[in-house]
Design a protein around this motif. Sequence first.
Motif, PDB file in Angstrom:
ATOM      1  N   UNK A   1      36.478  26.486  43.707  1.00  0.00           N
ATOM      2  CA  UNK A   1      36.648  27.426  44.820  1.00  0.00           C
ATOM      3  C   UNK A   1      35.859  28.712  44.576  1.00  0.00           C
ATOM      4  N   UNK A   2      35.807  29.169  43.341  1.00  0.00           N
ATOM      5  CA  UNK A   2      35.033  30.357  43.009  1.00  0.00           C
ATOM      6  C   UNK A   2      33.538  30.121  43.213  1.00  0.00           C
ATOM      7  N   UNK A   3      33.078  28.941  42.826  1.00  0.00           N
ATOM      8  CA  UNK A   3      31.649  28.635  42.906  1.00  0.00           C
ATOM      9  C   UNK A   3      31.130  28.653  44.336  1.00  0.00           C
ATOM     10  N   UNK A   4      31.995  28.321  45.293  1.00  0.00           N
ATOM     11  CA  UNK A   4      31.570  28.232  46.693  1.00  0.00           C
ATOM     12  C   UNK A   4      32.029  29.411  47.551  1.00  0.00           C
ATOM     13  N   UNK A   5      32.676  30.395  46.952  1.00  0.00           N
ATOM     14  CA  UNK A   5      33.177  31.540  47.715  1.00  0.00           C
ATOM     15  C   UNK A   5      32.790  32.817  46.984  1.00  0.00           C
ATOM     16  N   UNK A   6      31.734  33.462  47.432  1.00  0.00           N
ATOM     17  CA  UNK A   6      31.208  34.646  46.757  1.00  0.00           C
ATOM     18  C   UNK A   6      32.224  35.787  46.735  1.00  0.00           C
ATOM     19  N   UNK A   7      32.980  35.968  47.820  1.00  0.00           N
ATOM     20  CA  UNK A   7      33.959  37.053  47.877  1.00  0.00           C
ATOM     21  C   UNK A   7      35.086  36.820  46.870  1.00  0.00           C
ATOM     22  N   UNK A   8      35.566  35.575  46.808  1.00  0.00           N
ATOM     23  CA  UNK A   8      36.607  35.216  45.839  1.00  0.00           C
ATOM     24  C   UNK A   8      36.107  35.460  44.424  1.00  0.00           C
ATOM     25  N   UNK A   9      34.877  35.017  44.132  1.00  0.00           N
ATOM     26  CA  UNK A   9      34.312  35.179  42.796  1.00  0.00           C
ATOM     27  C   UNK A   9      34.148  36.651  42.437  1.00  0.00           C
ATOM     28  N   UNK A  10      33.647  37.449  43.385  1.00  0.00           N
ATOM     29  CA  UNK A  10      33.451  38.868  43.123  1.00  0.00           C
ATOM     30  C   UNK A  10      34.772  39.552  42.814  1.00  0.00           C
ATOM     31  N   UNK A  11      35.822  39.172  43.531  1.00  0.00           N
ATOM     32  CA  UNK A  11      37.145  39.756  43.313  1.00  0.00           C
ATOM     33  C   UNK A  11      37.681  39.384  41.935  1.00  0.00           C
ATOM     34  N   UNK A  12      37.602  38.108  41.581  1.00  0.00           N
ATOM     35  CA  UNK A  12      38.141  37.645  40.295  1.00  0.00           C
ATOM     36  C   UNK A  12      37.352  38.234  39.133  1.00  0.00           C
ATOM     37  N   UNK A  13      36.027  38.243  39.247  1.00  0.00           N
ATOM     38  CA  UNK A  13      35.189  38.711  38.140  1.00  0.00           C
ATOM     39  C   UNK A  13      35.152  40.229  38.032  1.00  0.00           C
ATOM     40  N   UNK A  14      35.727  40.927  38.996  1.00  0.00           N
ATOM     41  CA  UNK A  14      35.780  42.390  38.913  1.00  0.00           C
ATOM     42  C   UNK A  14      36.904  42.859  37.995  1.00  0.00           C
ATOM     43  N   UNK A  15      37.774  41.947  37.609  1.00  0.00           N
ATOM     44  CA  UNK A  15      38.892  42.273  36.723  1.00  0.00           C
ATOM     45  C   UNK A  15      38.752  41.511  35.409  1.00  0.00           C
ATOM     46  N   UNK A  16      39.410  41.971  34.343  1.00  0.00           N
ATOM     47  CA  UNK A  16      39.357  41.237  33.073  1.00  0.00           C
ATOM     48  C   UNK A  16      39.911  39.826  33.246  1.00  0.00           C
ATOM     49  N   UNK A  17      39.240  38.843  32.666  1.00  0.00           N
ATOM     50  CA  UNK A  17      39.689  37.454  32.729  1.00  0.00           C
ATOM     51  C   UNK A  17      40.634  37.203  31.558  1.00  0.00           C
ATOM     52  N   UNK A  18      41.873  36.871  31.886  1.00  0.00           N
ATOM     53  CA  UNK A  18      42.906  36.719  30.861  1.00  0.00           C
ATOM     54  C   UNK A  18      42.774  35.371  30.163  1.00  0.00           C
ATOM     55  N   UNK A  19      42.886  35.372  28.847  1.00  0.00           N
ATOM     56  CA  UNK A  19      42.854  34.132  28.066  1.00  0.00           C
ATOM     57  C   UNK A  19      44.248  33.515  28.026  1.00  0.00           C
ATOM     58  N   UNK A  20      44.399  32.354  28.635  1.00  0.00           N
ATOM     59  CA  UNK A  20      45.684  31.645  28.602  1.00  0.00           C
ATOM     60  C   UNK A  20      45.804  30.802  27.346  1.00  0.00           C
ATOM     61  N   UNK A  21      44.674  30.337  26.831  1.00  0.00           N
ATOM     62  CA  UNK A  21      44.610  29.603  25.564  1.00  0.00           C
ATOM     63  C   UNK A  21      43.343  30.063  24.849  1.00  0.00           C
ATOM     64  N   UNK A  22      43.117  29.516  23.662  1.00  0.00           N
ATOM     65  CA  UNK A  22      41.906  29.872  22.909  1.00  0.00           C
ATOM     66  C   UNK A  22      40.654  29.335  23.574  1.00  0.00           C
TER      67      UNK A  22
END
Length: 259
Positions: free
Chosen positions: A140-161
């Motif tokens: 969904x991120x790959x095909x939606x520039x607005x979604x990707x910009x929103x998600x990548x504007x914040x720190x990406x949380x590590x759920x696992x290693x």
Amino acid sequence: MIQSIDRAAKILGLLQGSRRMGITEMAAALDLPPSTVHGIVKSLQSHGLVAQQPSGNRYVLGPALLKLSSVYLDTLDVRARSMRWMHELSSRTGLASRLGVELFGEVIVIHHNRRPDGSEQMPETGVTIPSHASAMGKVLLAYDAAHAADVLSRPLIALTAETTTEPDRMREEFERIRQEALGFENEEAVIGEASVAAPICSDEGEVIAAIAVVLPATEWPPSDMVISDLREAARNVSRELGAPTWPRPIAAADPTDIQ
């Protein structure tokens, strides 16, 4: 914007993901007086949207939200169109399948088909997963520039290693996804679990959802047969939605792919 509704929505947002919070915590998070938050919470509680824990002064999301979410899911055409193809996908692969759409920067599972082996499994419909740690979310991120910009504007949380947390690596992965029409994750959200997802297109040719199969990490990578079955399911759902085309590898574009 109506201020009271905006504040109520923010309180519900704070409580998502099975979080339990007290009035003081919510007030601090929203930078509001505790008395203001208390009044809003009590109003939400009277409508069943928030519930107070039997012991203590902490609050959780209420049962009325479950009813509202069920009504919402029933209105989604993509879910109705996907159900029989997901059942067939799980039957053919022996794996659980998921259908997800974007919701507030995450992926919500709007339908879940359990593994057909009869084993005990938790229902996943309604579960949310961070987009960057999910095969469905990456599609969904790959095909939606607005979604990707929103998600990548914040720190990406590590759920696992294994969770990818570098924005540049995510962007490189988006390019590969658009080339292959496939998203992958291996133990990025849950240790011991992996998944592969493909996009689903609407009648306007837009990617509106993603369908995935879930397999044990010990069985990674997925077989060519599993990939083929997943692609076929995504193509069939897209066809039923009236999609004029279906995303496919750019180097192997086939004008008859959707027919």
